[in-house]
Design a protein around this motif. Sequence first.
Motif, PDB file in Angstrom:
ATOM      1  N   UNK A 161       2.364   1.659  -3.362  1.00  6.18           N
ATOM      2  CA  UNK A 161       1.419   2.153  -4.365  1.00  6.18           C
ATOM      3  C   UNK A 161       1.287   3.674  -4.295  1.00  6.18           C
ATOM      4  N   UNK A 162       1.170   4.193  -3.079  1.00  7.85           N
ATOM      5  CA  UNK A 162       1.022   5.644  -2.947  1.00  7.85           C
ATOM      6  C   UNK A 162       2.308   6.360  -3.349  1.00  7.85           C
ATOM      7  N   UNK A 163       3.434   5.789  -2.938  1.00  5.07           N
ATOM      8  CA  UNK A 163       4.718   6.413  -3.281  1.00  5.07           C
ATOM      9  C   UNK A 163       4.900   6.439  -4.797  1.00  5.07           C
ATOM     10  N   UNK A 192      -5.484   5.565   8.532  1.00  2.00           N
ATOM     11  CA  UNK A 192      -6.758   4.866   8.312  1.00  2.00           C
ATOM     12  C   UNK A 192      -6.658   3.350   8.519  1.00  2.00           C
ATOM     13  N   UNK A 193      -5.528   2.766   8.144  1.00  2.75           N
ATOM     14  CA  UNK A 193      -5.424   1.306   8.265  1.00  2.75           C
ATOM     15  C   UNK A 193      -5.254   0.854   9.698  1.00  2.75           C
ATOM     16  N   UNK A 246       0.846  -1.200   0.000  1.00  2.00           N
ATOM     17  CA  UNK A 246       0.000   0.000   0.000  1.00  2.00           C
ATOM     18  C   UNK A 246       0.881   1.250   0.000  1.00  2.00           C
ATOM     19  N   UNK A 257      -1.191  10.119   6.362  1.00  2.00           N
ATOM     20  CA  UNK A 257      -2.590  10.473   6.621  1.00  2.00           C
ATOM     21  C   UNK A 257      -3.573   9.658   5.786  1.00  2.00           C
ATOM     22  N   UNK A 258      -3.172   9.205   4.616  1.00  2.00           N
ATOM     23  CA  UNK A 258      -4.131   8.515   3.759  1.00  2.00           C
ATOM     24  C   UNK A 258      -4.029   7.002   3.805  1.00  2.00           C
ATOM     25  N   UNK A 259      -2.917   6.452   4.272  1.00  6.69           N
ATOM     26  CA  UNK A 259      -2.809   4.993   4.307  1.00  6.69           C
ATOM     27  C   UNK A 259      -2.517   4.481   5.716  1.00  6.69           C
ATOM     28  N   UNK A 313       3.345   9.281  -6.533  1.00  5.46           N
ATOM     29  CA  UNK A 313       3.903  10.607  -6.294  1.00  5.46           C
ATOM     30  C   UNK A 313       3.534  11.193  -4.940  1.00  5.46           C
ATOM     31  N   UNK A 314       2.882  10.404  -4.067  1.00  6.48           N
ATOM     32  CA  UNK A 314       2.510  10.928  -2.751  1.00  6.48           C
ATOM     33  C   UNK A 314       3.757  11.095  -1.891  1.00  6.48           C
ATOM     34  N   UNK A 315       3.758  12.126  -1.038  1.00  2.61           N
ATOM     35  CA  UNK A 315       4.908  12.280  -0.156  1.00  2.61           C
ATOM     36  C   UNK A 315       4.624  11.633   1.209  1.00  2.61           C
ATOM     37  N   UNK A 325       3.974  12.629   4.304  1.00  4.17           N
ATOM     38  CA  UNK A 325       2.804  13.024   5.092  1.00  4.17           C
ATOM     39  C   UNK A 325       1.516  12.543   4.449  1.00  4.17           C
ATOM     40  N   UNK A 326       1.470  12.554   3.111  1.00  2.00           N
ATOM     41  CA  UNK A 326       0.290  12.024   2.418  1.00  2.00           C
ATOM     42  C   UNK A 326       0.090  10.559   2.764  1.00  2.00           C
TER      43      UNK A 326
END
Lengths: 254, 287
Positions: free
Chosen positions: B187-189, B205-206, B184, B200-202, B192-194, B196-197
């Motif tokens: 996938x976010x990396x 929540x998990x 997961x 907060x987003x993975x 292009x997610x940094x 902090x993204x």
Amino acid sequence: MVLLQVDHISKHYEKDKPVLSDISLHVQQGEFISIIGPSGAGKSTFLRCINRMIDISSGEIHFDGTNMMALNKRNLRKNRTKIGMIFQHYNLVSRLTVIENVLHGRLGYKSTFQGVLSLFKEEEKREAFHLLEKLGMAEHAYKRCDQLSGGQKQRVGIARALIQSPKLLLCDEPIASLDPSSSKIIMDHLKEISTEMNITCIVNLHQVDVAKKYSDRIIGLNAGEIVYNGAPKDLLEREIREIYGANAAHLMMK
Amino acid sequence: MTIAKDHHVPRFKQTNAGKIKIKTWGKRQVVMFTTFLALFLLTVYGFLTFDYKGISFVQAVTDTIYNVKVMFFQPAMSHFTFGEALGQVGVTIGLGILSTIIGAIISLFLALFAAKNLSSKTVSSAIIIVITFIRAVPTVLWVLIFAIAAGLGSEAVIIGMTFHSIAFLVKAYSEAFEEIDEGVLEALRAGGANWWHIVTHAVIPSTTSSLLSWTFLRFETNFTVAVAMGAAAGAGGIGFELLMASNFYFDLREVGFITYLILIVAIAFELLSTQLKKRFLSGTSMS
């Protein structure tokens, strides 16, 4: 137009044990390429070298006119938004809803502040729903991802990659965990993406017949080296044996 | 039987009487056995050489039983009303809540840097070493250490309990973070997610449900610690009343009453936490 240009790249974790050795590949825009080869041949590593999830040991990668190896962290992030990635295990955040997962694809365009607070624009949300609609997933938009089947999860994965508005899709064994009918749906979607949206697809596959059916070009990888690079129709018994090694006679194929 | 083929080299060991052994005496077993034997002998020796100072054993036992009987079968209030008692329990709960919440907020950030999959190896190891040290020292000691600066009282107790809570929660949280599916994050990396993204987003929540249940568990601990601290460090609350009843007034009935009160509150929290777990963790595995 050449979109991706890979020149003589090598990767080794330990000395004398190369995972990839001297791989060169030029990929046209909109091309659909399958990479086949036995487990451990370096297929996954190769895909991850392209968007620098794994750093290569030597060689050069040019993508869309930029030298990927010369990018700093910030510009690498920016360039990664142009490359979507799809995974065997979908890699969705299962506790979040479908639409939230799709919007994760936009994070690359956000500042830390905007991303942390989930400040997505209305048009981005509309685009997310549009993509889900296209992939036949709109009715599940507010479901949590752990309630979806494998094929549905993979479609969410595709939507997440597409919302990046990428020029290239890297697909790491997208159908390896799916049943045949879901596999067909996913492969049809990928094919459609490459022909209609003119997005280049590089797909790692285990199934030779699937690769032959969908690809414009097939790359055969064995022990970190390209042993086949050509049209699907030229991929015959002898070539397959070369890619998969001596045991090709036992390969389960039609 | 295929086993019979290579029978000329018996694989089993035999006792002198020719029976097959199923246990062997390794170094481990010898050490264990010697330790137990030594402890046993010391215990026997200790009992034989006690200085009883003229206390009659029978008398002591009957007196204790009588005391326990008064404490638990005739509980009563004599120095406060029921309302006041509840108020004091409220003070103790307040100590627990405050130290848990402050601790949880600080821990959340520290744990992100302590999780090996989210942080660099040096930073993560540094935090874990410090945390392990803090956890090794009991809460009471931390309270007394902070009492040097803050003076004995609720301030020192809150700081000390927060300190120990942080040490506990950082470990619990960071282990929860480390269990996140690496794919997961990848996938976010890749999109292009940094950092902090991704957090907060993975990551958050998990892990929300396990973060919440760890926090509540720590709150239960902090409540009981706050009872002890009320007595030991003068933080007030029901613990202080307990100290007064037992050491100052020698009022066994009141001690019994306070014990029951604390017990009831503790059971209530336990039930609440099971309910919370059922509600928040049902349907999803707490992986």
